[in-house]
Design a protein around this motif. Structure first.
Motif, PDB file in Angstrom:
ATOM      1  N   ILE A 150       0.836  -1.205   0.000  1.00  0.00           N
ATOM      2  CA  ILE A 150       0.000   0.000   0.000  1.00  0.00           C
ATOM      3  C   ILE A 150       0.868   1.250   0.000  1.00  0.00           C
ATOM      4  N   CYS A 151       1.904   1.240   0.847  1.00  0.00           N
ATOM      5  CA  CYS A 151       2.792   2.410   0.921  1.00  0.00           C
ATOM      6  C   CYS A 151       3.571   2.597  -0.375  1.00  0.00           C
ATOM      7  N   ASN A 152       4.039   1.496  -0.949  1.00  0.00           N
ATOM      8  CA  ASN A 152       4.810   1.584  -2.189  1.00  0.00           C
ATOM      9  C   ASN A 152       3.965   2.065  -3.361  1.00  0.00           C
ATOM     10  N   ALA A 153       2.645   1.896  -3.248  1.00  0.00           N
ATOM     11  CA  ALA A 153       1.764   2.347  -4.331  1.00  0.00           C
ATOM     12  C   ALA A 153       1.638   3.862  -4.365  1.00  0.00           C
ATOM     13  N   LEU A 154       2.011   4.528  -3.268  1.00  0.00           N
ATOM     14  CA  LEU A 154       1.924   5.987  -3.233  1.00  0.00           C
ATOM     15  C   LEU A 154       3.084   6.613  -3.988  1.00  0.00           C
ATOM     16  N   PRO A 155       2.892   7.809  -4.523  1.00  0.00           N
ATOM     17  CA  PRO A 155       4.017   8.533  -5.125  1.00  0.00           C
ATOM     18  C   PRO A 155       5.137   8.724  -4.112  1.00  0.00           C
ATOM     19  N   ARG A 156       6.363   8.742  -4.604  1.00  0.00           N
ATOM     20  CA  ARG A 156       7.525   8.841  -3.725  1.00  0.00           C
ATOM     21  C   ARG A 156       7.461  10.079  -2.830  1.00  0.00           C
TER      22      ARG A 156
ATOM     23  N   VAL B 278      -3.793   4.053   3.241  1.00  0.00           N
ATOM     24  CA  VAL B 278      -4.989   3.335   2.782  1.00  0.00           C
ATOM     25  C   VAL B 278      -5.963   4.306   2.115  1.00  0.00           C
ATOM     26  N   MET B 279      -6.190   5.449   2.743  1.00  0.00           N
ATOM     27  CA  MET B 279      -7.123   6.435   2.196  1.00  0.00           C
ATOM     28  C   MET B 279      -6.608   7.030   0.885  1.00  0.00           C
ATOM     29  N   LEU B 280      -5.295   7.266   0.822  1.00  0.00           N
ATOM     30  CA  LEU B 280      -4.729   7.849  -0.394  1.00  0.00           C
ATOM     31  C   LEU B 280      -4.719   6.859  -1.552  1.00  0.00           C
ATOM     32  N   ARG B 281      -4.632   5.574  -1.233  1.00  0.00           N
ATOM     33  CA  ARG B 281      -4.727   4.574  -2.302  1.00  0.00           C
ATOM     34  C   ARG B 281      -6.154   4.480  -2.834  1.00  0.00           C
ATOM     35  N   ARG B 282      -7.121   4.617  -1.915  1.00  0.00           N
ATOM     36  CA  ARG B 282      -8.527   4.559  -2.339  1.00  0.00           C
ATOM     37  C   ARG B 282      -8.963   5.860  -2.998  1.00  0.00           C
TER      38      ARG B 282
ATOM     39  N   LEU C 175      -1.692  17.067  -0.461  1.00  0.00           N
ATOM     40  CA  LEU C 175      -1.179  16.337   0.695  1.00  0.00           C
ATOM     41  C   LEU C 175      -0.197  17.188   1.493  1.00  0.00           C
ATOM     42  N   ILE C 176       0.632  17.961   0.812  1.00  0.00           N
ATOM     43  CA  ILE C 176       1.587  18.828   1.506  1.00  0.00           C
ATOM     44  C   ILE C 176       0.848  19.838   2.388  1.00  0.00           C
ATOM     45  N   CYS C 177      -0.256  20.367   1.889  1.00  0.00           N
ATOM     46  CA  CYS C 177      -1.066  21.289   2.706  1.00  0.00           C
ATOM     47  C   CYS C 177      -1.531  20.607   3.990  1.00  0.00           C
ATOM     48  N   LEU C 178      -2.006  19.374   3.872  1.00  0.00           N
ATOM     49  CA  LEU C 178      -2.469  18.645   5.048  1.00  0.00           C
ATOM     50  C   LEU C 178      -1.324  18.361   6.016  1.00  0.00           C
ATOM     51  N   ILE C 179      -0.179  17.919   5.475  1.00  0.00           N
ATOM     52  CA  ILE C 179       0.960  17.584   6.328  1.00  0.00           C
ATOM     53  C   ILE C 179       1.484  18.828   7.043  1.00  0.00           C
ATOM     54  N   LEU C 180       1.532  19.959   6.345  1.00  0.00           N
ATOM     55  CA  LEU C 180       2.004  21.191   6.980  1.00  0.00           C
ATOM     56  C   LEU C 180       1.126  21.569   8.164  1.00  0.00           C
ATOM     57  N   PHE C 181      -0.189  21.389   8.004  1.00  0.00           N
ATOM     58  CA  PHE C 181      -1.073  21.671   9.141  1.00  0.00           C
ATOM     59  C   PHE C 181      -0.814  20.694  10.283  1.00  0.00           C
ATOM     60  N   PHE C 182      -0.641  19.404   9.959  1.00  0.00           N
ATOM     61  CA  PHE C 182      -0.348  18.416  11.000  1.00  0.00           C
ATOM     62  C   PHE C 182       0.947  18.765  11.745  1.00  0.00           C
TER      63      PHE C 182
ATOM     64  N   PRO D  92      -6.955  21.345  -0.351  1.00  0.00           N
ATOM     65  CA  PRO D  92      -7.276  19.915  -0.383  1.00  0.00           C
ATOM     66  C   PRO D  92      -8.769  19.628  -0.495  1.00  0.00           C
ATOM     67  N   VAL D  93      -9.584  20.387   0.250  1.00  0.00           N
ATOM     68  CA  VAL D  93     -11.032  20.152   0.202  1.00  0.00           C
ATOM     69  C   VAL D  93     -11.577  20.481  -1.182  1.00  0.00           C
ATOM     70  N   LYS D  94     -11.106  21.582  -1.753  1.00  0.00           N
ATOM     71  CA  LYS D  94     -11.538  21.968  -3.097  1.00  0.00           C
ATOM     72  C   LYS D  94     -11.158  20.900  -4.111  1.00  0.00           C
ATOM     73  N   GLU D  95      -9.949  20.365  -4.001  1.00  0.00           N
ATOM     74  CA  GLU D  95      -9.509  19.333  -4.942  1.00  0.00           C
ATOM     75  C   GLU D  95     -10.331  18.060  -4.813  1.00  0.00           C
ATOM     76  N   ILE D  96     -10.601  17.640  -3.578  1.00  0.00           N
ATOM     77  CA  ILE D  96     -11.395  16.424  -3.362  1.00  0.00           C
ATOM     78  C   ILE D  96     -12.801  16.588  -3.927  1.00  0.00           C
ATOM     79  N   LEU D  97     -13.386  17.753  -3.744  1.00  0.00           N
ATOM     80  CA  LEU D  97     -14.734  17.994  -4.258  1.00  0.00           C
ATOM     81  C   LEU D  97     -14.774  17.981  -5.780  1.00  0.00           C
ATOM     82  N   THR D  98     -13.814  18.631  -6.407  1.00  0.00           N
ATOM     83  CA  THR D  98     -13.804  18.671  -7.874  1.00  0.00           C
ATOM     84  C   THR D  98     -13.468  17.310  -8.467  1.00  0.00           C
ATOM     85  N   ARG D  99     -12.638  16.537  -7.778  1.00  0.00           N
ATOM     86  CA  ARG D  99     -12.184  15.256  -8.328  1.00  0.00           C
ATOM     87  C   ARG D  99     -13.194  14.141  -8.109  1.00  0.00           C
TER      88      ARG D  99
END
Length: 256
Positions: free
Chosen positions: A48-54, A96-100, A108-115, A169-176
């Motif tokens: 699952i992890c390897n399936a994500l972009p580097r 898991v969520m990013l694979r689905r 993702l960088i926006c989310l990680i920066l907030f975390f 991120p929210v805007k991207e998820i909604l449009t996608r």
């Protein structure tokens, strides 16, 4: 008779040996099964992890590393889990969520920066984040003295950062995934930030009621400001408004 007694003893020894061997065999089989099960789970997680972009793997690893570092010599161990455990769960579930539901590296960088902002604040319960010490070491000045602040404002920064960093991120998820138009997605993202900010303040209030004494004050971070919740929500809205305005301006510029 002596021979019969000897035979019975030998048979008993053989049976006991066979029973012990069976118990050992069962234990060995269980150990092998558990090892195989653990190995299969590890391989599944690895796949699952390897399936994500580097780049996404690296950012998630950075976030996990920072969460771990934030626990070293933890100055507020009674309150820290309330801040860090939800973040840790989200980061562990992220592959898991990013694979689905894949998202772009930028989202993702926006989310990680907030975390990361939240993780740093959580280490010091927000109220005690020593930014004055850092700025004094780097620049020879203290922000509290420079701006005549009466409280620690790191929590304000994180609320503002939430607004700035969540809209994209929210805007991207909604449009996608919801096939929402870009303009409507930006508006919903703005409302999302306001809604989550309000829910968070309510949850913070409820936890402060449940927790006792100093722990409640440390987690709540109100610092004597009766308008703390309203100011936090206002800053989140301001941050979201800035990002939303930038996205709208960028879209119009691209249209020419």
């Amino acid at each position: 008779m002596a021979n019969n007694g000897l035979n019975i003893c030998l048979i008993g020894d053989i049976l006991r040996t066979d029973a012990a061997f069976d118990r050992v065999s069962v234990a060995e089989r269980l150990d092998r099964y558990n090892l195989q099960k653990e190995a299969s789970v590890f391989r599944a997680v690895q796949q699952i992890c390897n399936a994500l972009p580097r780049a996404q793997q690296i950012w998630l690893a950075i976030c996990l590393f920072c969460i771990a570092i934030a626990q070293v010599d933890q100055p507020y161990p009674s309150v820290a889990p309330l801040h860090h455990i939800p973040t840790l769960i989200l980061v562990l579930l992220a592959p898991v969520m990013l694979r689905r539901w894949p998202i772009s590296n930028q989202a993702l960088i926006c989310l990680i920066l907030f975390f990361l902002l939240h993780t740093l604040g959580g280490r010091y319960t927000y109220t005690n984040t020593p930014y004055d010490l850092w700025t004094h070491y780097l620049f020879g000045l203290e922000l509290t003295e420079l701006f005549d602040w009466q409280r620690n404002h790191y929590d304000r920064l994180v609320h503002f950062g939430f607004g700035v960093l969540m809209v994209y991120p929210v805007k991207e998820i909604l449009t996608r995934y919801a096939r929402v138009s870009s303009g409507l997605a930006i508006y919903i993202a703005l409302e999302f930030v306001m809604g989550i900010s309000a829910v968070y303040e309510v949850v913070e209030w409820l936890l402060s009621i449940v927790l006792a004494g100093d722990a409640a004050e440390s987690y709540n971070g109100q610092q004597g400001d009766i308008w703390d919740a309203q100011k936090d929500m206002a800053l989140a809205f301001l941050g979201a408004l800035i990002t939303s305005s930038w996205l709208i301006l960028r879209r119009r510029m691209r249209k020419g």
